[in-house]
Design an enzyme around this catalytic site. Structure first.
Site, PDB file in Angstrom:
ATOM      1  N   ASP A  70       0.880  -1.174   0.000  1.00  0.00           N
ATOM      2  CA  ASP A  70       0.000   0.000   0.000  1.00  0.00           C
ATOM      3  C   ASP A  70       0.919   1.226   0.000  1.00  0.00           C
ATOM      4  O   ASP A  70       1.387   1.686   1.030  1.00  0.00           O
ATOM      5  CB  ASP A  70      -0.888  -0.028   1.254  1.00  0.00           C
ATOM      6  CG  ASP A  70      -1.832   1.170   1.325  1.00  0.00           C
ATOM      7  OD1 ASP A  70      -1.616   2.162   0.600  1.00  0.00           O
ATOM      8  OD2 ASP A  70      -2.785   1.111   2.134  1.00  0.00           O
ATOM      9  N   GLU A 162       1.726   2.305  13.166  1.00  0.00           N
ATOM     10  CA  GLU A 162       0.673   2.233  12.167  1.00  0.00           C
ATOM     11  C   GLU A 162      -0.420   1.396  12.798  1.00  0.00           C
ATOM     12  O   GLU A 162      -0.431   0.186  12.672  1.00  0.00           O
ATOM     13  CB  GLU A 162       1.228   1.606  10.892  1.00  0.00           C
ATOM     14  CG  GLU A 162       0.388   1.993   9.694  1.00  0.00           C
ATOM     15  CD  GLU A 162      -0.759   1.057   9.542  1.00  0.00           C
ATOM     16  OE1 GLU A 162      -1.738   1.187  10.286  1.00  0.00           O
ATOM     17  OE2 GLU A 162      -0.679   0.183   8.678  1.00  0.00           O
TER      18      GLU A 162
END
Length: 400
Positions: A70, A162
Protein backbone atom coordinates in the site's frame (compact mmCIF):
# COMPACT_ATOMS: atom_id res chain seq x y z
CA UNK A 1 0.29 -1.12 11.57
CA UNK A 2 2.40 -3.46 10.08
CA UNK A 3 0.68 -6.48 10.40
CA UNK A 4 -2.60 -5.64 10.47
CA UNK A 5 -5.04 -8.01 9.92
CA UNK A 6 -6.28 -10.99 11.15
CA UNK A 7 -7.01 -13.31 8.69
CA UNK A 8 -9.93 -14.52 10.52
CA UNK A 9 -11.73 -11.47 10.12
CA UNK A 10 -12.59 -10.35 7.34
CA UNK A 11 -15.98 -10.79 7.77
CA UNK A 12 -15.88 -9.99 4.36
CA UNK A 13 -18.67 -11.99 3.27
CA UNK A 14 -19.37 -8.86 1.57
CA UNK A 15 -20.81 -10.07 -1.51
CA UNK A 16 -18.76 -8.78 -4.24
CA UNK A 17 -16.75 -6.39 -2.22
CA UNK A 18 -13.07 -6.70 -2.64
CA UNK A 19 -12.18 -6.69 0.92
CA UNK A 20 -9.04 -7.63 2.60
CA UNK A 21 -8.20 -10.25 4.87
CA UNK A 22 -5.69 -8.18 6.42
CA UNK A 23 -7.58 -5.91 8.29
CA UNK A 24 -7.72 -7.36 11.49
CA UNK A 25 -5.16 -4.98 12.49
CA UNK A 26 -3.91 -6.12 15.67
CA UNK A 27 -3.06 -4.03 18.36
CA UNK A 28 0.01 -3.85 16.94
CA UNK A 29 1.61 -6.33 18.76
CA UNK A 30 3.96 -4.75 20.81
CA UNK A 31 5.01 -2.51 23.19
CA UNK A 32 5.48 -1.70 26.62
CA UNK A 33 7.71 -1.19 29.29
CA UNK A 34 10.05 0.29 31.65
CA UNK A 35 10.03 0.42 35.33
CA UNK A 36 9.36 4.11 35.73
CA UNK A 37 7.34 5.60 38.51
CA UNK A 38 4.40 6.54 36.35
CA UNK A 39 3.99 2.98 35.15
CA UNK A 40 2.07 2.02 38.24
CA UNK A 41 -0.76 4.33 37.23
CA UNK A 42 -1.37 2.59 33.95
CA UNK A 43 -4.11 0.00 33.78
CA UNK A 44 -2.98 -2.53 31.21
CA UNK A 45 -5.52 -5.07 30.02
CA UNK A 46 -4.63 -8.76 30.33
CA UNK A 47 -3.63 -10.71 27.23
CA UNK A 48 -6.73 -12.69 26.23
CA UNK A 49 -7.13 -15.69 23.94
CA UNK A 50 -8.57 -13.26 21.36
CA UNK A 51 -5.38 -11.20 21.64
CA UNK A 52 -3.26 -14.30 21.09
CA UNK A 53 -5.26 -15.20 18.00
CA UNK A 54 -4.92 -11.63 16.77
CA UNK A 55 -1.16 -11.65 17.20
CA UNK A 56 -0.98 -15.05 15.56
CA UNK A 57 -2.81 -13.69 12.53
CA UNK A 58 -0.08 -11.11 12.10
CA UNK A 59 2.60 -13.74 11.88
CA UNK A 60 1.47 -14.41 8.30
CA UNK A 61 3.69 -12.58 5.83
CA UNK A 62 0.75 -11.88 3.50
CA UNK A 63 -0.72 -9.32 5.87
CA UNK A 64 2.56 -7.41 5.99
CA UNK A 65 2.99 -7.68 2.24
CA UNK A 66 -0.40 -6.10 1.67
CA UNK A 67 0.36 -3.24 4.03
CA UNK A 68 3.82 -2.58 2.64
CA UNK A 69 2.53 -2.68 -0.95
CA UNK A 70 0.00 0.00 0.00
CA UNK A 71 2.21 2.77 -1.33
CA UNK A 72 -0.01 5.58 -0.05
CA UNK A 73 0.38 4.20 3.47
CA UNK A 74 4.07 3.28 3.42
CA UNK A 75 5.35 6.29 1.48
CA UNK A 76 3.36 8.72 3.63
CA UNK A 77 4.95 7.21 6.75
CA UNK A 78 8.41 7.45 5.20
CA UNK A 79 7.76 11.07 4.18
CA UNK A 80 6.54 11.90 7.69
CA UNK A 81 9.68 10.39 9.23
CA UNK A 82 11.88 12.45 6.90
CA UNK A 83 9.81 15.59 7.49
CA UNK A 84 10.31 15.16 11.26
CA UNK A 85 13.95 14.15 10.97
CA UNK A 86 14.98 16.96 13.34
CA UNK A 87 12.88 15.29 16.09
CA UNK A 88 14.23 11.81 15.28
CA UNK A 89 17.94 12.34 14.64
CA UNK A 90 19.99 11.29 17.65
CA UNK A 91 16.81 10.39 19.55
CA UNK A 92 15.17 7.26 21.00
CA UNK A 93 12.13 5.89 19.14
CA UNK A 94 9.53 3.20 19.91
CA UNK A 95 7.74 1.55 16.99
CA UNK A 96 4.51 0.08 18.41
CA UNK A 97 3.48 -2.99 16.42
CA UNK A 98 6.58 -2.95 14.24
CA UNK A 99 5.62 -5.89 12.03
CA UNK A 100 8.46 -6.52 9.57
CA UNK A 101 10.34 -3.55 11.03
CA UNK A 102 10.09 -1.28 8.01
CA UNK A 103 9.11 1.87 9.96
CA UNK A 104 11.84 1.17 12.53
CA UNK A 105 14.38 0.95 9.70
CA UNK A 106 13.10 4.20 8.18
CA UNK A 107 13.66 5.85 11.58
CA UNK A 108 17.18 4.39 11.85
CA UNK A 109 17.92 5.67 8.35
CA UNK A 110 16.68 9.11 9.45
CA UNK A 111 19.35 9.12 12.17
CA UNK A 112 17.60 7.77 15.26
CA UNK A 113 20.06 6.87 18.01
CA UNK A 114 18.03 3.83 19.06
CA UNK A 115 14.75 2.29 17.94
CA UNK A 116 12.77 -0.18 20.04
CA UNK A 117 10.73 -2.21 17.56
CA UNK A 118 7.96 -3.91 19.54
CA UNK A 119 5.61 -6.59 18.24
CA UNK A 120 3.67 -9.33 20.01
CA UNK A 121 3.39 -11.40 16.83
CA UNK A 122 5.94 -14.00 15.76
CA UNK A 123 6.76 -11.70 12.82
CA UNK A 124 9.13 -10.05 15.32
CA UNK A 125 11.51 -12.97 14.72
CA UNK A 126 11.68 -12.09 11.02
CA UNK A 127 12.00 -8.40 11.88
CA UNK A 128 15.16 -9.23 13.86
CA UNK A 129 16.62 -10.96 10.82
CA UNK A 130 15.68 -8.03 8.58
CA UNK A 131 17.44 -5.64 10.98
CA UNK A 132 20.57 -7.84 10.90
CA UNK A 133 20.47 -8.11 7.11
CA UNK A 134 20.54 -4.29 6.92
CA UNK A 135 23.41 -3.97 9.42
CA UNK A 136 21.25 -2.05 11.90
CA UNK A 137 21.47 -4.36 14.94
CA UNK A 138 23.37 -1.66 16.82
CA UNK A 139 20.45 0.77 16.40
CA UNK A 140 17.22 -1.25 16.16
CA UNK A 141 16.30 -3.45 19.13
CA UNK A 142 13.43 -5.83 18.36
CA UNK A 143 11.30 -6.74 21.38
CA UNK A 144 8.96 -9.70 20.92
CA UNK A 145 6.01 -9.08 23.26
CA UNK A 146 3.07 -6.83 23.99
CA UNK A 147 3.75 -3.15 24.55
CA UNK A 148 2.02 -3.72 27.85
CA UNK A 149 4.60 -6.34 28.90
CA UNK A 150 8.01 -5.57 27.39
CA UNK A 151 10.66 -3.67 29.31
CA UNK A 152 12.29 -0.45 28.10
CA UNK A 153 14.50 1.14 30.72
CA UNK A 154 14.59 4.67 29.36
CA UNK A 155 12.24 7.42 28.30
CA UNK A 156 11.72 7.81 24.58
CA UNK A 157 11.53 10.89 22.37
CA UNK A 158 9.30 9.52 19.61
CA UNK A 159 6.49 6.98 19.26
CA UNK A 160 5.62 5.81 15.76
CA UNK A 161 2.90 3.31 14.98
CA UNK A 162 0.67 2.23 12.17
CA UNK A 163 -2.24 1.41 14.43
CA UNK A 164 -5.25 2.30 12.30
CA UNK A 165 -7.81 -0.41 11.59
CA UNK A 166 -10.86 -0.42 9.41
CA UNK A 167 -13.12 2.45 10.40
CA UNK A 168 -10.05 3.76 12.21
CA UNK A 169 -10.81 2.10 15.55
CA UNK A 170 -11.40 -1.52 14.59
CA UNK A 171 -8.96 -3.88 16.32
CA UNK A 172 -8.41 -1.38 19.12
CA UNK A 173 -4.70 -1.04 18.49
CA UNK A 174 -4.65 2.59 19.50
CA UNK A 175 -4.84 1.35 23.09
CA UNK A 176 -1.29 0.00 22.79
CA UNK A 177 -0.07 3.39 21.56
CA UNK A 178 -1.70 5.02 24.60
CA UNK A 179 0.07 2.51 26.88
CA UNK A 180 3.43 3.21 25.21
CA UNK A 181 2.84 6.96 25.48
CA UNK A 182 1.97 6.79 29.16
CA UNK A 183 4.85 4.44 29.96
CA UNK A 184 7.73 6.00 28.09
CA UNK A 185 7.17 9.21 26.14
CA UNK A 186 9.10 12.24 27.37
CA UNK A 187 7.12 15.46 27.89
CA UNK A 188 7.13 17.30 24.56
CA UNK A 189 7.89 14.06 22.69
CA UNK A 190 6.62 13.30 19.21
CA UNK A 191 3.84 10.85 18.26
CA UNK A 192 3.41 9.87 14.61
CA UNK A 193 0.67 10.08 13.51
CA UNK A 194 -0.44 12.81 15.87
CA UNK A 195 -4.14 13.20 15.05
CA UNK A 196 -6.87 11.19 13.38
CA UNK A 197 -10.43 11.91 12.30
CA UNK A 198 -13.17 9.35 11.57
CA UNK A 199 -15.79 10.54 9.06
CA UNK A 200 -19.14 9.21 7.89
CA UNK A 201 -21.47 10.10 5.02
CA UNK A 202 -24.60 8.68 3.35
CA UNK A 203 -23.90 6.80 0.13
CA UNK A 204 -25.78 5.58 -2.94
CA UNK A 205 -24.38 2.40 -4.48
CA UNK A 206 -26.92 0.90 -6.91
CA UNK A 207 -24.41 -1.36 -8.70
CA UNK A 208 -23.46 -3.12 -5.49
CA UNK A 209 -27.11 -3.57 -4.55
CA UNK A 210 -27.96 -4.87 -8.03
CA UNK A 211 -25.20 -7.47 -8.14
CA UNK A 212 -25.91 -8.83 -4.64
CA UNK A 213 -29.71 -8.51 -4.46
CA UNK A 214 -31.51 -7.75 -7.72
CA UNK A 215 -29.66 -10.65 -9.36
CA UNK A 216 -32.08 -13.05 -7.64
CA UNK A 217 -35.18 -11.58 -9.29
CA UNK A 218 -34.42 -13.35 -12.57
CA UNK A 219 -31.91 -16.19 -12.67
CA UNK A 220 -31.80 -17.83 -16.12
CA UNK A 221 -35.44 -16.86 -16.50
CA UNK A 222 -36.42 -18.30 -13.11
CA UNK A 223 -37.98 -16.10 -10.40
CA UNK A 224 -35.74 -16.65 -7.37
CA UNK A 225 -37.07 -13.67 -5.41
CA UNK A 226 -37.92 -15.89 -2.38
CA UNK A 227 -34.15 -15.89 -1.78
CA UNK A 228 -34.09 -12.07 -1.50
CA UNK A 229 -34.48 -11.84 2.32
CA UNK A 230 -31.62 -14.29 2.85
CA UNK A 231 -29.50 -12.58 0.17
CA UNK A 232 -29.95 -9.22 1.90
CA UNK A 233 -29.02 -10.70 5.25
CA UNK A 234 -25.92 -12.45 3.89
CA UNK A 235 -24.75 -9.43 1.89
CA UNK A 236 -25.52 -6.62 4.31
CA UNK A 237 -25.82 -7.95 7.85
CA UNK A 238 -22.19 -7.12 8.63
CA UNK A 239 -20.16 -4.07 7.61
CA UNK A 240 -18.38 -4.38 4.26
CA UNK A 241 -14.84 -3.16 3.58
CA UNK A 242 -14.75 -2.08 -0.05
CA UNK A 243 -13.85 0.79 -2.31
CA UNK A 244 -16.54 3.29 -3.19
CA UNK A 245 -16.22 6.30 -5.49
CA UNK A 246 -16.49 9.92 -4.46
CA UNK A 247 -19.48 10.23 -6.80
CA UNK A 248 -21.41 7.80 -4.59
CA UNK A 249 -21.26 10.12 -1.56
CA UNK A 250 -24.48 12.13 -1.21
CA UNK A 251 -23.40 14.87 1.22
CA UNK A 252 -20.46 16.50 2.92
CA UNK A 253 -19.05 14.10 5.50
CA UNK A 254 -19.63 14.39 9.23
CA UNK A 255 -16.94 14.01 11.89
CA UNK A 256 -17.71 11.01 14.12
CA UNK A 257 -14.56 11.23 16.27
CA UNK A 258 -11.42 13.33 16.45
CA UNK A 259 -8.46 11.56 18.06
CA UNK A 260 -5.57 13.54 19.53
CA UNK A 261 -2.90 10.89 20.08
CA UNK A 262 -1.24 13.06 22.76
CA UNK A 263 -4.29 13.27 25.00
CA UNK A 264 -6.80 10.52 24.16
CA UNK A 265 -7.53 8.06 26.96
CA UNK A 266 -8.24 4.35 26.80
CA UNK A 267 -11.71 4.98 28.28
CA UNK A 268 -12.62 7.28 25.38
CA UNK A 269 -12.12 4.41 22.94
CA UNK A 270 -14.57 2.10 24.65
CA UNK A 271 -17.62 3.97 23.34
CA UNK A 272 -17.91 6.76 20.76
CA UNK A 273 -21.26 8.43 19.97
CA UNK A 274 -22.01 11.13 17.42
CA UNK A 275 -25.22 12.73 16.20
CA UNK A 276 -25.47 13.66 12.54
CA UNK A 277 -27.68 15.66 10.23
CA UNK A 278 -27.07 15.40 6.50
CA UNK A 279 -28.72 17.19 3.57
CA UNK A 280 -28.63 15.18 0.36
CA UNK A 281 -27.05 16.96 -2.58
CA UNK A 282 -28.97 14.88 -5.11
CA UNK A 283 -31.99 12.69 -5.71
CA UNK A 284 -30.90 9.06 -5.34
CA UNK A 285 -31.56 5.81 -3.48
CA UNK A 286 -29.71 5.86 -0.15
CA UNK A 287 -28.08 2.45 0.36
CA UNK A 288 -26.15 3.02 3.58
CA UNK A 289 -23.39 4.96 5.31
CA UNK A 290 -19.70 4.96 4.48
CA UNK A 291 -16.96 5.50 7.07
CA UNK A 292 -13.35 6.52 6.41
CA UNK A 293 -10.54 8.33 8.19
CA UNK A 294 -7.62 10.72 7.85
CA UNK A 295 -4.50 10.74 10.00
CA UNK A 296 -2.12 13.67 10.29
CA UNK A 297 1.59 13.71 11.02
CA UNK A 298 2.21 17.01 12.80
CA UNK A 299 4.79 18.10 15.37
CA UNK A 300 5.09 17.46 19.10
CA UNK A 301 2.31 18.25 21.53
CA UNK A 302 3.91 21.46 22.73
CA UNK A 303 4.19 22.72 19.17
CA UNK A 304 2.20 25.90 18.66
CA UNK A 305 0.90 24.87 15.25
CA UNK A 306 -2.71 23.80 15.51
CA UNK A 307 -3.66 20.62 13.76
CA UNK A 308 -5.56 21.14 10.54
CA UNK A 309 -7.65 18.14 11.58
CA UNK A 310 -8.44 19.40 15.06
CA UNK A 311 -11.52 21.37 14.11
CA UNK A 312 -12.73 19.76 10.92
CA UNK A 313 -15.14 21.98 9.01
CA UNK A 314 -18.82 21.17 9.40
CA UNK A 315 -19.33 22.06 5.77
CA UNK A 316 -16.72 22.34 3.12
CA UNK A 317 -17.30 24.86 0.36
CA UNK A 318 -14.02 24.00 -1.36
CA UNK A 319 -15.43 20.90 -2.99
CA UNK A 320 -13.20 18.53 -1.04
CA UNK A 321 -14.20 16.24 1.80
CA UNK A 322 -11.35 17.39 3.98
CA UNK A 323 -8.79 20.11 4.29
CA UNK A 324 -5.84 19.69 1.99
CA UNK A 325 -2.35 20.90 2.79
CA UNK A 326 -2.27 24.55 1.87
CA UNK A 327 1.53 24.69 2.06
CA UNK A 328 4.12 21.97 1.58
CA UNK A 329 5.51 22.53 5.10
CA UNK A 330 2.13 21.82 6.69
CA UNK A 331 1.43 18.48 8.30
CA UNK A 332 1.26 15.46 6.05
CA UNK A 333 -2.16 13.81 5.86
CA UNK A 334 -2.81 10.16 5.02
CA UNK A 335 -6.42 9.99 3.84
CA UNK A 336 -8.65 7.01 3.13
CA UNK A 337 -11.44 9.21 1.71
CA UNK A 338 -13.34 7.95 -1.36
CA UNK A 339 -11.96 10.72 -3.57
CA UNK A 340 -8.34 10.08 -2.61
CA UNK A 341 -6.01 7.40 -4.00
CA UNK A 342 -7.14 3.99 -2.68
CA UNK A 343 -5.47 2.31 0.29
CA UNK A 344 -5.77 -1.19 1.73
CA UNK A 345 -8.19 0.24 4.30
CA UNK A 346 -10.63 1.16 1.51
CA UNK A 347 -13.88 2.43 3.11
CA UNK A 348 -16.21 0.67 5.53
CA UNK A 349 -19.82 0.47 4.40
CA UNK A 350 -22.83 -0.20 6.61
CA UNK A 351 -25.60 -1.10 4.17
CA UNK A 352 -29.35 -1.00 4.77
CA UNK A 353 -31.38 -4.08 3.84
CA UNK A 354 -33.60 -1.86 1.68
CA UNK A 355 -32.64 1.45 0.10
CA UNK A 356 -34.43 4.70 0.99
CA UNK A 357 -35.35 7.05 -1.86
CA UNK A 358 -34.19 10.57 -1.00
CA UNK A 359 -34.85 13.80 -2.84
CA UNK A 360 -32.34 16.60 -3.33
CA UNK A 361 -32.00 18.64 -0.10
CA UNK A 362 -33.81 15.94 1.91
CA UNK A 363 -32.55 15.66 5.51
CA UNK A 364 -31.07 12.42 6.87
CA UNK A 365 -30.44 12.62 10.59
CA UNK A 366 -29.72 10.35 13.52
CA UNK A 367 -26.84 9.04 15.61
CA UNK A 368 -24.11 6.42 15.54
CA UNK A 369 -22.53 4.65 18.51
CA UNK A 370 -19.34 2.58 18.21
CA UNK A 371 -18.44 0.39 21.17
CA UNK A 372 -15.80 -2.21 21.85
CA UNK A 373 -17.44 -5.61 21.85
CA UNK A 374 -17.74 -7.30 25.25
CA UNK A 375 -17.12 -10.59 23.46
CA UNK A 376 -13.78 -9.42 22.04
CA UNK A 377 -12.45 -5.90 22.56
CA UNK A 378 -10.89 -6.00 19.10
CA UNK A 379 -14.37 -6.24 17.53
CA UNK A 380 -16.58 -3.16 17.20
CA UNK A 381 -20.33 -2.95 17.71
CA UNK A 382 -22.05 -0.39 15.48
CA UNK A 383 -25.45 0.99 16.45
CA UNK A 384 -27.05 3.31 13.90
CA UNK A 385 -30.31 5.21 14.32
CA UNK A 386 -31.38 7.22 11.31
CA UNK A 387 -34.47 8.91 9.96
CA UNK A 388 -35.45 10.44 6.63
CA UNK A 389 -38.68 11.36 4.92
CA UNK A 390 -40.69 10.76 8.09
CA UNK A 391 -39.48 7.18 8.60
CA UNK A 392 -37.10 6.00 11.33
CA UNK A 393 -34.76 3.02 11.29
CA UNK A 394 -32.23 1.20 13.47
CA UNK A 395 -29.32 -0.89 12.19
CA UNK A 396 -27.00 -2.86 14.44
CA UNK A 397 -23.97 -4.83 13.27
CA UNK A 398 -20.52 -5.96 14.36
CA UNK A 399 -17.21 -5.35 12.62
CA UNK A 400 -15.41 -8.59 13.44
Amino acid sequence: MEGSSNGNHHHHTDGGATTQMNHFRPTKPGGGGGGRSRVSRIQTPPCTEFDKAYFQSYSHVGIHEEMIKDRVRTETYRSAILQHRSHIEGKVVVDVGCGTGILSIFCAQAGAKRVYAVDASAIALQASEVVKANNLSDKVIVLHGRVEDVQIDEEVDVIISEWMGYMLLYESMLGSVIVARDRWLKPGGLILPSNAVLYMAPVTHPDRYAESIDFWRNVYGIDMSPILPLAKQCAFEEPCVETISGESVLTWPHVVKHVDCYTITYQELQSVTASFKFQSMMRAPLHGFAFWFDVEFSGPANNEEASSLTEPPKTNPSGSHRRKRAHPDEALVLSTAPEDPPTHWQQTMVYFYDPIDVEQDQIIDGSVTLTQSKENARFMNIHLEYASGGRSFVKECVLR
